[in-house]
Structure formats: structure tokens, C-alpha cells
Design a protein around this motif. Structure first.
Motif, mmCIF file in Angstrom:
data_model
loop_
_atom_site.group_PDB
_atom_site.id
_atom_site.type_symbol
_atom_site.label_atom_id
_atom_site.label_comp_id
_atom_site.label_asym_id
_atom_site.label_seq_id
_atom_site.Cartn_x
_atom_site.Cartn_y
_atom_site.Cartn_z
ATOM 1 N N GLN A 8 50.472 47.140 40.307
ATOM 2 C CA GLN A 8 49.083 47.135 39.866
ATOM 3 C C GLN A 8 48.141 46.951 41.059
ATOM 4 O O GLN A 8 47.113 47.606 41.151
ATOM 5 N N LEU A 9 48.514 46.054 41.963
ATOM 6 C CA LEU A 9 47.695 45.820 43.151
ATOM 7 C C LEU A 9 47.671 47.053 44.050
ATOM 8 O O LEU A 9 46.603 47.519 44.470
ATOM 9 N N ALA A 10 48.856 47.577 44.349
ATOM 10 C CA ALA A 10 48.951 48.708 45.275
ATOM 11 C C ALA A 10 48.283 49.959 44.707
ATOM 12 O O ALA A 10 47.619 50.695 45.448
ATOM 13 N N ASN A 32 40.966 38.684 51.809
ATOM 14 C CA ASN A 32 42.331 38.258 51.523
ATOM 15 C C ASN A 32 42.350 37.419 50.248
ATOM 16 O O ASN A 32 41.488 36.558 50.044
ATOM 17 N N TYR A 33 43.359 37.657 49.417
ATOM 18 C CA TYR A 33 43.512 36.939 48.162
ATOM 19 C C TYR A 33 44.960 36.511 47.983
ATOM 20 O O TYR A 33 45.860 37.050 48.642
ATOM 21 N N VAL A 84 40.027 46.034 41.818
ATOM 22 C CA VAL A 84 41.441 45.666 41.771
ATOM 23 C C VAL A 84 41.649 44.329 41.072
ATOM 24 O O VAL A 84 42.602 44.156 40.314
ATOM 25 N N LEU A 85 40.743 43.380 41.285
ATOM 26 C CA LEU A 85 40.894 42.070 40.653
ATOM 27 C C LEU A 85 40.748 42.174 39.136
ATOM 28 O O LEU A 85 41.505 41.543 38.390
ATOM 29 N N ALA A 86 39.808 42.960 38.682
ATOM 30 C CA ALA A 86 39.612 43.123 37.240
ATOM 31 C C ALA A 86 40.823 43.779 36.595
ATOM 32 O O ALA A 86 41.253 43.393 35.508
ATOM 33 N N VAL A 87 41.410 44.768 37.267
ATOM 34 C CA VAL A 87 42.585 45.465 36.721
ATOM 35 C C VAL A 87 43.762 44.503 36.601
ATOM 36 O O VAL A 87 44.451 44.460 35.574
ATOM 37 N N VAL A 88 43.986 43.712 37.637
ATOM 38 C CA VAL A 88 45.117 42.780 37.625
ATOM 39 C C VAL A 88 44.898 41.683 36.587
ATOM 40 O O VAL A 88 45.827 41.312 35.862
ATOM 41 N N GLU A 89 43.680 41.160 36.494
ATOM 42 C CA GLU A 89 43.398 40.130 35.494
ATOM 43 C C GLU A 89 43.593 40.666 34.080
ATOM 44 O O GLU A 89 44.110 39.970 33.209
#
Length: 158
Positions: free
Chosen positions: A33-35, A7-8, A84-89
Motif C-alpha cells: 500500500q505504501l509503495a 519520514n514516517y 499515501v497516509l490517507a490510503v494506508v489509514e
């Protein structure tokens, strides 16, 4: 995929000089972006106008919102695919309308249940100790008087 879900929470401040439709669009783009990258969005707080404690990029106000999401626990991704974290960042870095952002890892559901179990066991232990001390025999006043007399005789001998 792994059974472990992480969870984030993504918190962000958006430039207050934008139109409300653009602010809503940025929030929507973050969710997308997350989904689109395998995350499950669990909660969204839409950005609201807010006074800042200190200036950020020469602004006293911003639109603040946050998104809670979860991802699977796989640490190794296929070659050529970003997490997913890298894409959102990366999206946040490229978007100049986002003043500040922060992604934090929240406890998983399993960790939350383990913490609750530990708290319950600790509470039960405390209750058992309280019961044990209340059941301990109280010393009679005769024993106290006897001790006091013995102390007085020892003090007199000194």
C-alpha cells in the motif's frame, strides 16, 4: 515533486489468533500500500509475537511490527487522488485483523543534520567557556586575608 522528503513510521499490532502466513501477508500488504502510493519504504521490522502491557481487543498478546517510510513533501495532491497516509489509514480501518496502529512523523534528514550542527556548536561554546574560566587569574591568598581583615573591622564597628 518537491525535494523535501518527510519520514514516517507506521507501528501496528496484529491479532495473535491468526496464522503466521496471514500475519506475514498483512505486513506485506501494508508495504505494498505504501509503495503503490508513492512512498519509499526504508526499513521494515517484521511482526513478532509480543506480550502486551494491557489487553487490546481482549488479547494479552499480539504481533507487533513497524515500517519506516518517506514521502515527498507535496501537501496539495491532484483532484481525486488521496495522499499515501490517507490510503494506508483507510486500509487499516477496513482490516479487522489490525488491532492498533500509529503513524508518527520522524525528523527529516535535513532536520537531523541541523540538530547535530546545533549540538556541536553548543559543545564548542561550553569548551570555550571552560577554557576561559581555567585561564582566569586566581586570586592570591594575600587578597583573601586582606578582605577578611576588612570584614572583621566592619563587624566590630557594628
Amino acid at each position: 515533486m518537491s525535494d523535501v522528503r518527510r519520514n514516517y513510521e507506521l507501528a501496528f499490532h496484529i491479532n495473535p489468533n491468526l496464522e503466521e502466513s496471514r500475519i506475514a501477508m498483512i505486513s506485506s500488504e501494508l508495504k505494498d500500500q505504501l509503495a503503490n502510493n508513492g512512498a519509499t519504504v526504508t526499513f521494515v521490522k517484521e511482526p513478532e509475537h509480543q506480550h502486551l502491557s494491557y489487553q487490546v481487543a481482549h488479547n494479552d498478546h499480539s504481533y507487533f511490527g513497524y515500517i519506516q517510510f518517506s514521502t515527498d513533501g507535496e501537501l496539495e495532491l491532484p483532484e481525486g487522488k488521496q495522499g499515501v497516509l490517507a490510503v494506508v489509514e483507510e486500509y487499516i480501518k477496513l482490516n479487522n485483523d489490525i488491532l492498533r496502529s500509529l503513524i508518527i512523523r520522524l525528523p527529516s534528514d535535513a532536520q537531523k543534520s541541523q540538530a547535530l550542527e546545533r549540538q556541536m556548536r553548543a559543545k564548542e561554546r561550553l569548551e570555550k567557556r571552560a577554557q576561559a574560566t581555567s585561564k582566569a587569574p586566581a586570586k592570591s591568598s594575600a587578597d583573601g586575608e586582606k578582605l577578611e581583615k576588612e570584614l572583621e573591622t566592619i563587624i566590630e564597628k557594628l
